[in-house]
Design a protein around this motif. Structure first.
Motif, PDB file in Angstrom:
ATOM      1  N   ILE A   1      -9.933  51.000  15.008  1.00  0.00           N
ATOM      2  CA  ILE A   1     -11.165  50.966  14.217  1.00  0.00           C
ATOM      3  C   ILE A   1     -10.810  51.278  12.769  1.00  0.00           C
ATOM      4  N   VAL A   2     -11.257  50.410  11.866  1.00  0.00           N
ATOM      5  CA  VAL A   2     -10.967  50.555  10.439  1.00  0.00           C
ATOM      6  C   VAL A   2     -12.257  50.358   9.654  1.00  0.00           C
TER       7      VAL A   2
ATOM      8  N   ALA B   1      -9.496  35.004  13.849  1.00  0.00           N
ATOM      9  CA  ALA B   1     -10.776  34.848  14.545  1.00  0.00           C
ATOM     10  C   ALA B   1     -11.628  36.096  14.341  1.00  0.00           C
ATOM     11  N   PHE B   2     -12.889  35.877  13.994  1.00  0.00           N
ATOM     12  CA  PHE B   2     -13.866  36.960  13.876  1.00  0.00           C
ATOM     13  C   PHE B   2     -14.771  36.901  15.112  1.00  0.00           C
ATOM     14  N   VAL B   3     -14.713  37.944  15.914  1.00  0.00           N
ATOM     15  CA  VAL B   3     -15.471  37.986  17.167  1.00  0.00           C
ATOM     16  C   VAL B   3     -16.541  39.065  17.067  1.00  0.00           C
TER      17      VAL B   3
ATOM     18  N   ILE C   1     -11.611  41.714  14.533  1.00  0.00           N
ATOM     19  CA  ILE C   1     -10.738  40.766  13.844  1.00  0.00           C
ATOM     20  C   ILE C   1      -9.492  40.563  14.695  1.00  0.00           C
ATOM     21  N   CYS C   2      -9.286  39.319  15.104  1.00  0.00           N
ATOM     22  CA  CYS C   2      -8.136  38.982  15.937  1.00  0.00           C
ATOM     23  C   CYS C   2      -7.201  38.057  15.137  1.00  0.00           C
ATOM     24  N   GLU C   3      -5.914  38.399  15.116  1.00  0.00           N
ATOM     25  CA  GLU C   3      -4.924  37.620  14.371  1.00  0.00           C
ATOM     26  C   GLU C   3      -3.881  37.049  15.330  1.00  0.00           C
TER      27      GLU C   3
ATOM     28  N   GLN D   1      -9.506  46.009  14.419  1.00  0.00           N
ATOM     29  CA  GLN D   1      -8.359  45.118  14.287  1.00  0.00           C
ATOM     30  C   GLN D   1      -7.673  45.093  15.646  1.00  0.00           C
ATOM     31  N   ALA D   2      -7.858  43.993  16.370  1.00  0.00           N
ATOM     32  CA  ALA D   2      -7.420  43.924  17.759  1.00  0.00           C
ATOM     33  C   ALA D   2      -5.921  43.670  17.873  1.00  0.00           C
ATOM     34  N   ARG D   3      -5.296  44.368  18.827  1.00  0.00           N
ATOM     35  CA  ARG D   3      -3.896  44.114  19.158  1.00  0.00           C
ATOM     36  C   ARG D   3      -3.761  43.460  20.534  1.00  0.00           C
TER      37      ARG D   3
END
Length: 528
Positions: free
Chosen positions: A109-110, A64-66, A80-82, A122-124
């Protein structure tokens, strides 16, 4: 390169699930994206909270792109959520999150591989704070007109346009205080309730407690009781035992402090009961009103022009992204207006002389304001090869159409007009030696017309008393005001600026209701 201002976070161990940090540890996007579009935060773990602008689910439902915004800056952050990182929270995110939902996201942050932004997250950890019903949420992803957004005052600040306006308005307000405080002006609060009409126009809201059932009617939804007719009013039974109104200006009260503290200013709400539905009128608006003791009209003009240039320069330095957005919005609007327009209509929309918004503001900063007397201005208008809606003659209150002609066609820069006929100006303005004009000044800017109005105040008690009589006002009502002239009178001057008019000019919006956070105008319903 590591940013020393950003505290380092330990790297998560492989396979571990980070605890969601407290919301108190969130990083506002203005800090994250402000200085270098986020590059100094690369390889840092941060917590962000905000509202979803868009969400796209791809990769067979595993990605998912938020796009999230928190309103602190015009820039949003792509997250970016995976699913594989946190299946349960990911599933909850994609099921409950739509445009308008509030979320809390934690991750690293990347550098971004996309061209629209330099960094992404890149969300955790992913938490939905408040869902938004996709079927009823009014601010969808499509572009909305300003007229449509006006119907949703409580939510319109989430739109790109109104969030930009709010930040620009904040910068103008901050720089206003900064300008006067740095020049040793003392901020004073003038009263909202008053028993006098400063401007003498009679367009005032009356305040009374003679409607005892009004609160009960409001609570039940019934219509308010009809007020008693004037002959029946018993003001001895009213709260203040006399007619009281919402102020149209704090100037007269402010003069009391100017004649004791020298340089003062007030900045607060004022009210006009003017039954007008034009794009230039509000019933409630903010006024900036400085008063300067020991100052003549020339010093008054110098302070006013310095102020305008100062706040323009400030927003140019601190609101670049928002001004760029408003600039594009104006250009799109002008292109649309030019389609099918006549040559005369195109000429009327070309007041900016081909300059974009930021260039116009800088032009005002760099320009020496033109200065003419009222009589000179009337002569210029009389000689103009233009047919105005009203006939030109000495003694008219110059309408906006003619003000703009002087700025946009004759001088092509801001204009200061001085020495107006006494019969069209307020009683407190100092009478000139010719006995026909007063030491008044208006500052006009292209696209708006009058931005500032001011004068040297009448400091001679007998002259002021006569001006009150000429205006059919009772000197006894203004006895306290006359006392300033009886005890240590001094030359003094001041001006007023309608703050929403300033915001409208800086944002290039056409309707003043779009620069007021909660507009109040004739015929508009008030919810809350």
């Amino acid at each position: 390169m590591m940013n020393p201002d950003v505290p380092a976070e330990p790297s998560p161990e492989a396979g571990s699930l980070d605890a969601m940090p407290s919301l108190r540890k969130r990083t506002p996007l203005v800090d994250l994206m402000g200085r270098d579009f986020g590059e100094s935060y690369v390889d840092r773990d941060v917590l962000v909270a905000g509202w979803i602008r868009t969400i796209r689910v791809q990769g067979g439902g595993g990605l998912a792109f938020v796009e999230v915004s928190d309103g602190t800056t015009s820039q949003s952050l792509q997250v970016i959520c995976e699913r594989k990182r946190n299946p349960e929270e990911f599933q909850n995110l994609v099921e409950e999150s739509h445009t308008g939902a509030s979320v809390c996201l934690y991750g690293r942050i990347v550098p971004s591989i996309g061209s629209r932004q330099k960094v992404e997250m890149q969300a955790r950890r992913m938490q939905v704070l408040g869902p938004a019903d996709q079927q009823t949420y009014p601010l969808t992803k499509k572009k909305h007109t300003l007229e449509y957004l006006r119907e949703f005052v409580t939510l319109r600040a989430r739109s790109r346009t109104f969030s930009a306006v709010a930040r620009i308005r904040n910068a103008l307000m901050y720089s206003t205080h900064q300008f006067f405080q740095s020049r040793n002006f003392i901020c004073c609060q003038s009263p909202v309730l008053t028993s006098i009409d400063c401007e003498g126009a009679g367009e005032m809201f009356q305040v009374t407690t003679l409607l005892p059932n009004a609160r009960n009617c409001a609570a039940s939804g019934d219509s308010a009781p009809q007020p008693p007719t004037p002959p029946q009013l018993d003001y001895q039974a009213d709260f203040f035992k006399r007619p009281v109104y919402l102020t149209v200006s704090g100037q007269l009260s402010l003069e009391c402090y100017a004649c004791s503290l020298s340089n003062v200013y007030s900045f607060g709400p004022t009210f006009r009961a003017e039954k007008s539905k034009t794009t230039r009128h509000l019933a409630e608006f903010w006024m900036l009103e400085p008063e300067i003791a020991f100052a003549d009209l020339d010093e008054n003009i110098a302070v006013a022009t310095d102020y305008i240039k100062y706040v323009f320069q400030y927003v140019l330095q601190h609101c670049q992204a928002d001004l760029e957005f408003m600039e594009k919005l104006e250009q799109d609007r002008l292109k649309e207006a030019a389609k099918g327009a006549s040559s005369q209509q195109r000429k009327q929309t070309a007041w900016n002389q081909g300059r974009a918004l930021r260039e116009r503001l800088q032009h005002n900063v760099d320009s020496e304001f033109a200065r003419v007397t009222y009589t000179q201005a009337i002569n210029l208008l009389f000689e103009a090869d233009v047919k105005f809606e009203e006939p030109v003659h000495w003694g008219i209150d110059i309408p906006s159409e003619m003000e703009r002609y002087l700025c946009e066609v004759v001088f092509k820069r801001p204009v200061v007009i001085t020495d107006y006929p006494k019969d069209i100006k307020a009683f407190y303005m100092r009478l000139n030696d010719d006995q026909k004009t007063v030491a008044a000044m208006d500052i006009l800017v292209p696209g708006i017309g009058e931005l500032i109005g001011g004068s040297q105040r009448e400091e001679r008690v007998q002259h002021l008393r006569q001006r009150l009589l000429d205006a059919q006002l009772d000197p006894n009502t203004y006895a306290w005001y006359l006392d300033l002239r009886k005890y240590g009178t001094v030359p003094h001057s001041g001006f007023g600026l309608g703050f929403e008019r300033l915001v409208r000019y800086v944002t290039a919006l056409e309707n003043i209701k779009d620069v007021c956070m909660f507009p109040r105008a004739w015929g508009m319903p008030i919810d809350g």
